[in-house]
Design a protein around this motif. Structure first.
Motif, PDB file in Angstrom:
ATOM      1  N   ASN A  77      36.236  41.963  55.159  1.00 54.72           N
ATOM      2  CA  ASN A  77      36.916  40.825  55.526  1.00 54.72           C
ATOM      3  C   ASN A  77      35.805  39.506  55.359  1.00 54.72           C
ATOM      4  N   ILE A  78      36.626  38.427  54.858  1.00 51.98           N
ATOM      5  CA  ILE A  78      35.717  37.373  54.435  1.00 51.98           C
ATOM      6  C   ILE A  78      35.910  36.592  55.590  1.00 51.98           C
ATOM      7  N   THR A  79      35.060  35.561  56.212  1.00 55.64           N
ATOM      8  CA  THR A  79      35.161  34.724  57.269  1.00 55.64           C
ATOM      9  C   THR A  79      35.837  33.386  56.654  1.00 55.64           C
ATOM     10  N   PHE A  80      37.032  32.904  56.970  1.00 52.67           N
ATOM     11  CA  PHE A  80      37.405  31.610  56.757  1.00 52.67           C
ATOM     12  C   PHE A  80      38.300  31.071  57.938  1.00 52.67           C
ATOM     13  N   LYS A  81      37.796  29.811  58.067  1.00 52.27           N
ATOM     14  CA  LYS A  81      38.352  29.084  59.226  1.00 52.27           C
ATOM     15  C   LYS A  81      39.691  28.175  58.927  1.00 52.27           C
ATOM     16  N   GLN A  82      40.809  28.031  59.766  1.00 53.52           N
ATOM     17  CA  GLN A  82      41.907  27.258  59.284  1.00 53.52           C
ATOM     18  C   GLN A  82      41.354  25.594  59.667  1.00 53.52           C
ATOM     19  N   ILE A  83      41.501  24.813  58.665  1.00 54.20           N
ATOM     20  CA  ILE A  83      41.084  23.407  58.765  1.00 54.20           C
ATOM     21  C   ILE A  83      42.442  22.274  58.831  1.00 54.20           C
ATOM     22  N   ASN A  84      43.485  22.864  58.319  1.00 55.95           N
ATOM     23  CA  ASN A  84      44.584  21.820  58.291  1.00 55.95           C
ATOM     24  C   ASN A  84      45.823  22.892  58.489  1.00 55.95           C
ATOM     25  N   GLN A  85      46.796  22.042  58.941  1.00 55.13           N
ATOM     26  CA  GLN A  85      48.340  22.350  59.216  1.00 55.13           C
ATOM     27  C   GLN A  85      49.257  21.464  58.888  1.00 55.13           C
ATOM     28  N   SER A  86      50.201  21.508  57.926  1.00 54.88           N
ATOM     29  CA  SER A  86      50.767  20.269  57.682  1.00 54.88           C
ATOM     30  C   SER A  86      52.275  20.887  57.246  1.00 54.88           C
ATOM     31  N   SER A  87      53.197  20.047  57.071  1.00 52.06           N
ATOM     32  CA  SER A  87      54.655  20.172  56.592  1.00 52.06           C
ATOM     33  C   SER A  87      55.160  18.866  55.891  1.00 52.06           C
ATOM     34  N   ASN A  88      56.119  19.248  55.192  1.00 51.35           N
ATOM     35  CA  ASN A  88      57.112  18.184  54.508  1.00 51.35           C
ATOM     36  C   ASN A  88      58.568  18.593  54.887  1.00 51.35           C
ATOM     37  N   LEU A  89      59.630  18.274  53.861  1.00 53.79           N
ATOM     38  CA  LEU A  89      60.821  18.721  54.110  1.00 53.79           C
ATOM     39  C   LEU A  89      61.077  20.044  54.364  1.00 53.79           C
ATOM     40  N   SER A  90      60.668  20.920  53.372  1.00 49.63           N
ATOM     41  CA  SER A  90      60.932  22.306  53.349  1.00 49.63           C
ATOM     42  C   SER A  90      59.930  23.471  53.383  1.00 49.63           C
TER      43      SER A  90
END
Length: 399
Positions: A77-90
């Motif tokens: 397992n490789i440690t990653f952290k979520q830094i962003n969450q976004s969206s557009n139309l679909s």
């Protein structure tokens, strides 16, 4: 002394029905592959395998290790952290960052939703500005109802080395991402042999809404891999069960078989119809595909493979004549010290050959004979007992 030594040698080997001579022993360490014809007469758990060496009046037992050359899979397992969450139309985007640049090849996604069918795009970057494509139009799916509980949410791709990874989900609803496990999985391929089957019988059972395939092999042989050629005009996902025969019995309707489960899972148009399971020695398989109310799949053929079993043995004296013995139902698993020092075994071993199977001339079955083989002796013994009982009874009554 010659007669005594011959008796000792025979006593060590006389409980084994079969033997195969080992040729070309010229060093301390050798390896040998178990031939396919051996599995028919050896114990299924290999407890009866023994190697004996004979040199005149001396007999020695050779220590060995039995190795199964299966795939070795390691996952980190490789440690990653979520830094962003976004969206557009679909599209909904999720960006993950690691403190250092890491190589990964697998991401396991978990969502709160139970039923979805989404397209995924995966990209990588080292500066969070310039992005490179890794996966495009990759489909993930989850279906849960009264008949099926199926999920395919694992992203598999070639080794990719980036500090940032971005997942884009094409969906009409907001995905609820619970977790993303990012890992590097390595597989050291084992040694496999193709297995040919003797018969392939397919039956579409409309009453039980299932397809049943029965495969018969020529002899018992190790199996650990099955690939099924399944086709359909539409996407599909169905339950599949693979069973192997454990024993058989005769009835008025012919020979009937008892089966045990080998694999339970799903056959789907999203995944390759390839199945791996523990190496199992058998002579017959049964595959059951649950169709429910769907049209049966087009199933034409299958591929079978099994892992090779290999013996690594230490021969203390090349001057002895060695042979592999087997065919003893009462044998127990041997215990040799070399299994504690496996790291000291040389890596480059030369193979030695096993001869064709032959019946062990020293094999003998000890039959316990009754004390009285002739029934006349029993009648005499009974008459003596009756006479003694009568005499003691008369003596007691007279007193």
């Amino acid at each position: 002394m010659l007669l005594v030594s011959a008796a000792v040698t025979k006593a060590q080997t006389n409980s084994y029905k079969f033997k195969r001579d080992i040729t070309n022993v010229n060093s301390a360490w050798h390896s040998m592959k178990l031939p396919n014809q051996l599995y028919k007469n050896a114990n299924i758990d290999f407890k009866d395998l023994r190697i004996f060496g004979v040199n005149g009046k001396d007999t020695i037992e050779v220590p060995y290790l039995l190795k199964q050359r299966a795939d070795k899979v390691t996952s980190k397992n490789i440690t990653f952290k979520q830094i962003n969450q976004s969206s557009n139309l679909s599209n909904y985007y999720y960006t993950f960052q690691s403190d250092t640049t890491n190589t990964i090849n697998q991401i396991n996604l978990a969502f709160k939703q139970d039923n979805f069918d989404w397209q995924v795009t995966l990209e990588g970057s080292n500066n969070n500005l310039e992005w490179f494509s890794i996966l495009k139009n990759y489909r993930i799916l989850s279906i849960k109802n009264n008949y099926t509980d199926y999920k395919f949410t694992k992203l598999s791709f070639p080794d990719s080395k980036f500090q940032y990874f971005r997942i884009a989900l094409k969906s009409t609803v907001q995905p609820e991402l619970l977790s993303a496990k990012i890992s590097k999985t390595d597989t050291v391929k084992g040694t496999y042999e193709d297995v040919k089957y003797k018969t392939f019988q397919l039956k579409n059972d409309a009453t039980n809404k299932e397809t049943v395939i029965e495969i018969a092999l020529e002899n018992p042989i190790p199996l650990s891999y099955l690939k099924l050629n399944a086709q359909s005009d539409f996407d599909f996902y169905r339950s599949i069960k693979i069973e192997y025969v454990t024993d058989s019995f005769k009835t008025d309707k012919g020979i009937q078989y008892n089966y045990a489960n080998l694999y339970l899972g799903t056959i789907s148009s999203l995944e390759k119809p390839e199945y791996n399971f523990p190496n199992t020695i058998t002579s017959r398989l049964k595959i059951t595909i649950q169709n429910n109310d769907n049209k049966p799949l087009r199933l034409s053929k299958l591929d079978l493979k099994g892992n090779v079993y290999e013996i690594i043995a230490r021969f203390d004296n090349p001057k002895y004549a060695y042979a592999l013995y087997y065919g003893n139902e009462k044998a127990v698993t041997p215990s040799y010290e070399i299994e504690k020092f496996e790291s000291k075994i040389p890596s480059n071993l030369t193979f030695v050959a096993l001869s064709e199977e032959q019946k062990n001339p020293a094999y003998s079955i000890i039959i316990k004979k009754p004390i009285f083989e002739n029934k006349a002796w029993l009648w005499v013994l009974m008459a003596v007992i009756i006479a003694l009982l009568g005499w003691f009874s008369f003596k007691m009554l007279r007193n």
